[in-house]
Each structure stands twice: as structure tokens, then as C-alpha cells.
Design an enzyme around this catalytic site. Structure first.
Site, mmCIF file in Angstrom:
data_model
loop_
_atom_site.group_PDB
_atom_site.id
_atom_site.type_symbol
_atom_site.label_atom_id
_atom_site.label_comp_id
_atom_site.label_asym_id
_atom_site.label_seq_id
_atom_site.Cartn_x
_atom_site.Cartn_y
_atom_site.Cartn_z
ATOM 1 N N THR A 27 0.831 -1.200 0.000
ATOM 2 C CA THR A 27 0.000 0.000 0.000
ATOM 3 C C THR A 27 0.871 1.258 0.000
ATOM 4 O O THR A 27 0.552 2.227 -0.689
ATOM 5 C CB THR A 27 -0.952 -0.019 1.208
ATOM 6 N N GLU A 93 -5.975 -3.537 -2.113
ATOM 7 C CA GLU A 93 -6.573 -4.762 -1.580
ATOM 8 C C GLU A 93 -7.363 -5.511 -2.659
ATOM 9 O O GLU A 93 -8.477 -5.992 -2.432
ATOM 10 C CB GLU A 93 -7.498 -4.445 -0.389
#
Ligand code: ZN
Length: 189
Positions: A27, A93
Site C-alpha cells: 500500500t 486490496e
């Protein structure tokens, strides 16, 4: 390998995938690329699946709490409509979307957009976690992020589940998962 300003394809979009285990900085890497695009005044939109409700409902947040405003969606199809005006589309995700995300990413790239996808490439057993393997196959640029094994310090590409639960998806962070190497990873009973 990462795309640069000089190596970027001309007159088409493309797909970049950042894949790895938990705590490998996926991320953070996604946020870094998206921020640089924002600084270049490109229109950026970021999506994440509703299932991931850690820390914040409207921001993508890495485990070290860097964040960016994001749009929470229930299905990958929503991206096509919501990303119409964007130059750069970020998806975090991505392992929590179904296989339709592959066609969505292809359409976006075919429409001239830069698509950057981050996701877990293996589940807690070390089994390839679709749709990430399929996204890796159609992406132009792939980055595998490695963590550090908490047991031995080796480069780690597996996510060790520390709690007893046989469901493939159990949302959690440091309380229920840690990064392990091939040697130290085991499948919990
Ligand atoms: Zn290890």
C-alpha cells in the site's frame, strides 16, 4: 520493474501490479506512485473494496498510516463509471474483488489509463490468491514486495496467520498476521 516517465508506453494505458504478503509495503508503494502522479497534476482516483474496514472507511491507509482519500466500492464494475475522467486509477486490496476485476483493469488500460493495482498474491496458506495471479499475467509492470520474516530475518513473501480460523478471508493486521519466509511459514490447523 517500475514504469518511469521515459519508459511509459505512448498512446495507450497499461497495468501495474504491486503484489506481496502483508507488511511488505504494497500500500505504501501504491500511495507513493499515486502521489507522484498527483504532483504531476494528473487526475487520480483510488478505490478499495468495502470488506477492508481497518482504520478508516474512506482512506487507503498502509500499516504505517500514510493515507490517501479513496472511494469504497462493493464491486469492481463500479470502477468503470467512477473512473471515467481519471488519468490514473489506483486499486488497493485487490484480492478482495472477484475475477471481474481483470476485465475492468483491461478496459481501463485499453481506454488509455494507467492502472495501478496492489494486492496479496498468496493467501494465509501460501496458495495463489485470485484474482492477483491473473492480474499479474495481464500487467505490463510487476513489482513483488517482500517483508522481513519475524522469525529469522529472511526476505519474507508469506503471510502467517496467528489465529485459528480456516476462512480464506479474515480481515486483520498485526494482531492476527505476521510476515514469514518459506522456511518459517506453516499452515495453521
Ligand atoms: Zn524465516
Amino acid at each position: 520493474m517500475e514504469v518511469t516517465q521515459l519508459s511509459a508506453p505512448k498512446e495507450t494505458g497499461w497495468i501495474e501490479v504491486v503484489a506481496g504478503c502483508m507488511f511488505s509495503g504494497k500500500t505504501e508503494e501504491l500511495i507513493r506512485r499515486l502521489r507522484r502522479a498527483q504532483i504531476a497534476r494528473q487526475k487520480v482516483v483510488i478505490f478499495k473494496p468495502r470488506i477492508d474496514n481497518r482504520y478508516s472507511a474512506s482512506q487507503i491507509v498502509s500499516h504505517n498510516t500514510q493515507s490517501l482519500e479513496s472511494v469504497v466500492i462493493d464491486s469492481a464494475q463500479e470502477i468503470l463509471e467512477l473512473a471515467k475522467d481519471a488519468h490514473v486509477v489506483g486499486i488497493d486490496e485487490a484480492q478482495f474483488f472477484d475475477m471481474s476485476i481483470i476485465g475492468v483493469c483491461d478496459r481501463l488500460a485499453n481506454d488509455g489509463k494507467r492502472v495501478i493495482v496492489a494486492g496479496l498474491d498468496q493467501d494465509y496458506r501460501g496458495v495463489p490468491f485470485e484474482p492477483i495471479p491473473q492480474l499479474l499475467a495481464v500487467a505490463e509492470y510487476i513489482t513483488k514486495t517482500l517483508a522481513i520474516c519475524v522469525v529469522c530475518g529472511n526476505p519474507a513473501d508469506r503471510t502467517q496467520r496467528k489465529i485459528a480460523n480456516a476462512d480464506r478471508v479474515v480481515v486483520g493486521a498485526a494482531d492476527s498476521y505476521e510476515a514469514r519466509c518459506r522456511k518459517c511459514h506453516y499452515i495453521p490447523d
